[in-house]
Design a protein around this motif. Sequence first.
Motif, PDB file in Angstrom:
ATOM      1  N   LYS A  29       0.810  -1.209   0.000  1.00  0.00           N
ATOM      2  CA  LYS A  29       0.000   0.000   0.000  1.00  0.00           C
ATOM      3  C   LYS A  29       0.843   1.258   0.000  1.00  0.00           C
ATOM      4  O   LYS A  29       1.959   1.277   0.490  1.00  0.00           O
ATOM      5  CB  LYS A  29      -0.925   0.005   1.226  1.00  0.00           C
ATOM      6  CG  LYS A  29      -2.068  -0.987   1.118  1.00  0.00           C
ATOM      7  CD  LYS A  29      -3.013  -0.812   2.274  1.00  0.00           C
ATOM      8  CE  LYS A  29      -4.203  -1.749   2.112  1.00  0.00           C
ATOM      9  NZ  LYS A  29      -5.105  -1.677   3.257  1.00  0.00           N
ATOM     10  N   TYR A  31       1.320   4.795   1.567  1.00  0.00           N
ATOM     11  CA  TYR A  31       0.965   5.449   2.816  1.00  0.00           C
ATOM     12  C   TYR A  31       0.788   6.950   2.603  1.00  0.00           C
ATOM     13  O   TYR A  31       1.451   7.552   1.755  1.00  0.00           O
ATOM     14  CB  TYR A  31       2.050   5.226   3.863  1.00  0.00           C
ATOM     15  CG  TYR A  31       2.220   3.785   4.268  1.00  0.00           C
ATOM     16  CD1 TYR A  31       1.312   3.168   5.120  1.00  0.00           C
ATOM     17  CD2 TYR A  31       3.287   3.041   3.798  1.00  0.00           C
ATOM     18  CE1 TYR A  31       1.457   1.850   5.490  1.00  0.00           C
ATOM     19  CE2 TYR A  31       3.447   1.710   4.151  1.00  0.00           C
ATOM     20  CZ  TYR A  31       2.530   1.127   5.003  1.00  0.00           C
ATOM     21  OH  TYR A  31       2.677  -0.188   5.363  1.00  0.00           O
ATOM     22  N   GLN A  35       1.345   8.826   7.855  1.00  0.00           N
ATOM     23  CA  GLN A  35       1.605   7.414   8.128  1.00  0.00           C
ATOM     24  C   GLN A  35       3.089   7.084   7.939  1.00  0.00           C
ATOM     25  O   GLN A  35       3.668   6.316   8.717  1.00  0.00           O
ATOM     26  CB  GLN A  35       0.748   6.543   7.210  1.00  0.00           C
ATOM     27  CG  GLN A  35      -0.750   6.661   7.484  1.00  0.00           C
ATOM     28  CD  GLN A  35      -1.575   5.982   6.419  1.00  0.00           C
ATOM     29  OE1 GLN A  35      -1.303   6.084   5.224  1.00  0.00           O
ATOM     30  NE2 GLN A  35      -2.610   5.276   6.848  1.00  0.00           N
ATOM     31  N   TYR A 222      -8.361   2.951   7.908  1.00  0.00           N
ATOM     32  CA  TYR A 222      -8.245   3.239   6.481  1.00  0.00           C
ATOM     33  C   TYR A 222      -8.622   2.073   5.558  1.00  0.00           C
ATOM     34  O   TYR A 222      -8.789   2.273   4.369  1.00  0.00           O
ATOM     35  CB  TYR A 222      -6.792   3.616   6.151  1.00  0.00           C
ATOM     36  CG  TYR A 222      -6.325   4.911   6.765  1.00  0.00           C
ATOM     37  CD1 TYR A 222      -7.032   6.084   6.585  1.00  0.00           C
ATOM     38  CD2 TYR A 222      -5.161   4.957   7.520  1.00  0.00           C
ATOM     39  CE1 TYR A 222      -6.606   7.276   7.142  1.00  0.00           C
ATOM     40  CE2 TYR A 222      -4.720   6.143   8.075  1.00  0.00           C
ATOM     41  CZ  TYR A 222      -5.441   7.298   7.880  1.00  0.00           C
ATOM     42  OH  TYR A 222      -5.003   8.470   8.434  1.00  0.00           O
ATOM     43  N   THR A 223      -8.693   0.848   6.086  1.00  0.00           N
ATOM     44  CA  THR A 223      -8.746  -0.310   5.214  1.00  0.00           C
ATOM     45  C   THR A 223     -10.112  -0.969   5.195  1.00  0.00           C
ATOM     46  O   THR A 223     -10.737  -1.152   6.235  1.00  0.00           O
ATOM     47  CB  THR A 223      -7.687  -1.350   5.657  1.00  0.00           C
ATOM     48  OG1 THR A 223      -6.417  -0.725   5.705  1.00  0.00           O
ATOM     49  CG2 THR A 223      -7.636  -2.526   4.700  1.00  0.00           C
ATOM     50  N   ASP A 224     -10.560  -1.338   4.005  1.00  0.00           N
ATOM     51  CA  ASP A 224     -11.779  -2.112   3.859  1.00  0.00           C
ATOM     52  C   ASP A 224     -11.491  -3.558   4.269  1.00  0.00           C
ATOM     53  O   ASP A 224     -10.571  -4.196   3.741  1.00  0.00           O
ATOM     54  CB  ASP A 224     -12.257  -2.060   2.408  1.00  0.00           C
ATOM     55  CG  ASP A 224     -13.432  -2.973   2.153  1.00  0.00           C
ATOM     56  OD1 ASP A 224     -14.472  -2.776   2.786  1.00  0.00           O
ATOM     57  OD2 ASP A 224     -13.284  -3.902   1.336  1.00  0.00           O
ATOM     58  N   TYR A 230      -8.046   0.316   0.364  1.00  0.00           N
ATOM     59  CA  TYR A 230      -8.410   1.450   1.203  1.00  0.00           C
ATOM     60  C   TYR A 230      -9.919   1.657   1.151  1.00  0.00           C
ATOM     61  O   TYR A 230     -10.588   1.254   0.194  1.00  0.00           O
ATOM     62  CB  TYR A 230      -7.692   2.705   0.730  1.00  0.00           C
ATOM     63  CG  TYR A 230      -6.226   2.747   1.080  1.00  0.00           C
ATOM     64  CD1 TYR A 230      -5.812   2.591   2.397  1.00  0.00           C
ATOM     65  CD2 TYR A 230      -5.262   2.938   0.096  1.00  0.00           C
ATOM     66  CE1 TYR A 230      -4.472   2.626   2.725  1.00  0.00           C
ATOM     67  CE2 TYR A 230      -3.917   2.981   0.419  1.00  0.00           C
ATOM     68  CZ  TYR A 230      -3.526   2.821   1.740  1.00  0.00           C
ATOM     69  OH  TYR A 230      -2.198   2.854   2.064  1.00  0.00           O
ATOM     70  N   ASN A 231     -10.450   2.297   2.194  1.00  0.00           N
ATOM     71  CA  ASN A 231     -11.884   2.566   2.225  1.00  0.00           C
ATOM     72  C   ASN A 231     -12.175   4.021   1.855  1.00  0.00           C
ATOM     73  O   ASN A 231     -11.270   4.777   1.502  1.00  0.00           O
ATOM     74  CB  ASN A 231     -12.478   2.220   3.597  1.00  0.00           C
ATOM     75  CG  ASN A 231     -11.806   3.006   4.719  1.00  0.00           C
ATOM     76  OD1 ASN A 231     -11.167   4.031   4.497  1.00  0.00           O
ATOM     77  ND2 ASN A 231     -11.952   2.525   5.934  1.00  0.00           N
ATOM     78  N   GLN A 234     -10.218   6.797   3.649  1.00  0.00           N
ATOM     79  CA  GLN A 234      -8.877   7.038   3.120  1.00  0.00           C
ATOM     80  C   GLN A 234      -8.932   7.864   1.845  1.00  0.00           C
ATOM     81  O   GLN A 234      -8.115   8.759   1.628  1.00  0.00           O
ATOM     82  CB  GLN A 234      -8.182   5.698   2.867  1.00  0.00           C
ATOM     83  CG  GLN A 234      -6.808   5.804   2.200  1.00  0.00           C
ATOM     84  CD  GLN A 234      -5.733   6.268   3.150  1.00  0.00           C
ATOM     85  OE1 GLN A 234      -5.993   7.096   4.012  1.00  0.00           O
ATOM     86  NE2 GLN A 234      -4.534   5.749   2.996  1.00  0.00           N
ATOM     87  N   TYR A 238      -7.192  11.430   1.394  1.00  0.00           N
ATOM     88  CA  TYR A 238      -6.185  11.606   0.351  1.00  0.00           C
ATOM     89  C   TYR A 238      -6.558  12.756  -0.584  1.00  0.00           C
ATOM     90  O   TYR A 238      -5.694  13.552  -0.977  1.00  0.00           O
ATOM     91  CB  TYR A 238      -6.021  10.315  -0.442  1.00  0.00           C
ATOM     92  CG  TYR A 238      -4.916  10.378  -1.473  1.00  0.00           C
ATOM     93  CD1 TYR A 238      -3.578  10.373  -1.085  1.00  0.00           C
ATOM     94  CD2 TYR A 238      -5.206  10.441  -2.836  1.00  0.00           C
ATOM     95  CE1 TYR A 238      -2.561  10.439  -2.028  1.00  0.00           C
ATOM     96  CE2 TYR A 238      -4.200  10.501  -3.782  1.00  0.00           C
ATOM     97  CZ  TYR A 238      -2.884  10.501  -3.370  1.00  0.00           C
ATOM     98  OH  TYR A 238      -1.873  10.567  -4.304  1.00  0.00           O
ATOM     99  N   ILE A 294      -3.583   5.097  -5.457  1.00  0.00           N
ATOM    100  CA  ILE A 294      -4.523   4.875  -4.359  1.00  0.00           C
ATOM    101  C   ILE A 294      -5.744   4.132  -4.901  1.00  0.00           C
ATOM    102  O   ILE A 294      -6.454   4.642  -5.765  1.00  0.00           O
ATOM    103  CB  ILE A 294      -4.962   6.219  -3.730  1.00  0.00           C
ATOM    104  CG1 ILE A 294      -3.772   6.914  -3.068  1.00  0.00           C
ATOM    105  CG2 ILE A 294      -6.074   6.003  -2.719  1.00  0.00           C
ATOM    106  CD1 ILE A 294      -3.275   6.248  -1.818  1.00  0.00           C
ATOM    107  N   CYS A 296      -9.291   2.286  -3.798  1.00  0.00           N
ATOM    108  CA  CYS A 296     -10.238   2.267  -2.677  1.00  0.00           C
ATOM    109  C   CYS A 296     -11.526   1.552  -3.065  1.00  0.00           C
ATOM    110  O   CYS A 296     -11.974   1.623  -4.215  1.00  0.00           O
ATOM    111  CB  CYS A 296     -10.595   3.686  -2.241  1.00  0.00           C
ATOM    112  SG  CYS A 296      -9.191   4.758  -1.894  1.00  0.00           S
TER     113      CYS A 296
END
Length: 391
Positions: A29, A31, A35, A222-224, A230-231, A234, A238, A294, A296
Amino acid sequence: MSALSYVELNVFSLVFLILCYVNIHNKDKKYLYDQKIFLLMLEANAVLLILDSLQWILNGKPGAALRVVSIIIAVVYSAMTPVSCFLWSVYADYQINRDESHIKKLFIPLAIPLFINLVLALLSALFGFLFVIDQNNIYSRGPLFYLMASICYFYLFYSLIYIINKRKSVEYKAYIPLLLFALPPFIGGIIQSLFYGISIVWNCTTISIFIIFINIQNSQLYTDSLTGLYNRRQFDNYMQECFRSCDKGVMLGIIMSDLDSFKKINDLWGHIAGDAALVEAGRILKNSFRKEDIICRYGGDEFVVVVKVDGKVELSNMVERLKTNVKKFNQNSGLPYSINFSVGFDILNCKSSMTIQQFIKHIDNLMYEDKSRNKSDKLQHEYHNTIQTNV
């Protein structure tokens, strides 16, 4: 406390940091800026815990070779001592402003004390400014040791004052952890400076890192959980970051897609198959784009990808690569259903008057135009096959 006790305490803190690192780190991923800084801060503190343990183990051990090793360790340790505090200043600044360009402007003046400490650490091997390793391989503080400590406190006080001054710009749930970060190393540093032989400052910093870690876990999920992408949180973060630090000459391409006939997959083969389809869709997207892009899960069966490109041609080529990978997957998957995307994409000019929400609406409309074309093409294909069969 004995040297062994300090080593054991450092090992405990190190294990704690490793667990935090494993929980956060994901090599697949990209960041966000904060992060990256947090991970660097965690890594720097881990290195300092290791170096501190080595100093305790080697202190007073005889031998010319061990003395050389002790001097090298002391140089690196002294040079790195203010690094965690420096990184904290950068992290706190970004949490408040969310602007990389602001940090770039401050970076050189903010790094001057760090550079001074580095020079003193290197010279200390010969002149004993920050530390002295005598012929018996026993460590002692040099005459400028408190200058090094002052540099650390400078970064902590600078960040603390800046956070308080900008408190209206920070959410309350993030403001308290930012304030609390400086407290444990501040107290540990005072105790360590006043009582020679006590070494707890990096254990205290570990506590501070844990405070931030808990805040990250609670407020920046941030994560699905299904796809590992990313969800939407995120994506929103971003995009806000991109708008705040919008650079001239950088084009941002956004690709929105959703799965065709996803409801049909759920209805015919069940929700487990539907979940599997979403996971496979996420995997296709990962294989179709670069590591720095990115990707998502925007919601339901919708996905969004943000890429930095040179123009519309490059963006179109990326979409074509996605379509090619989808075709290859369907040819080789062996699944009873096909995975197909309807796609909408365009270049976002963050200098324009269009908001993020307006642009998302724009590419969402393009995606549904593509879905309508796909349905029309499918109907025509089925009609053509029917005619051929009847003939």
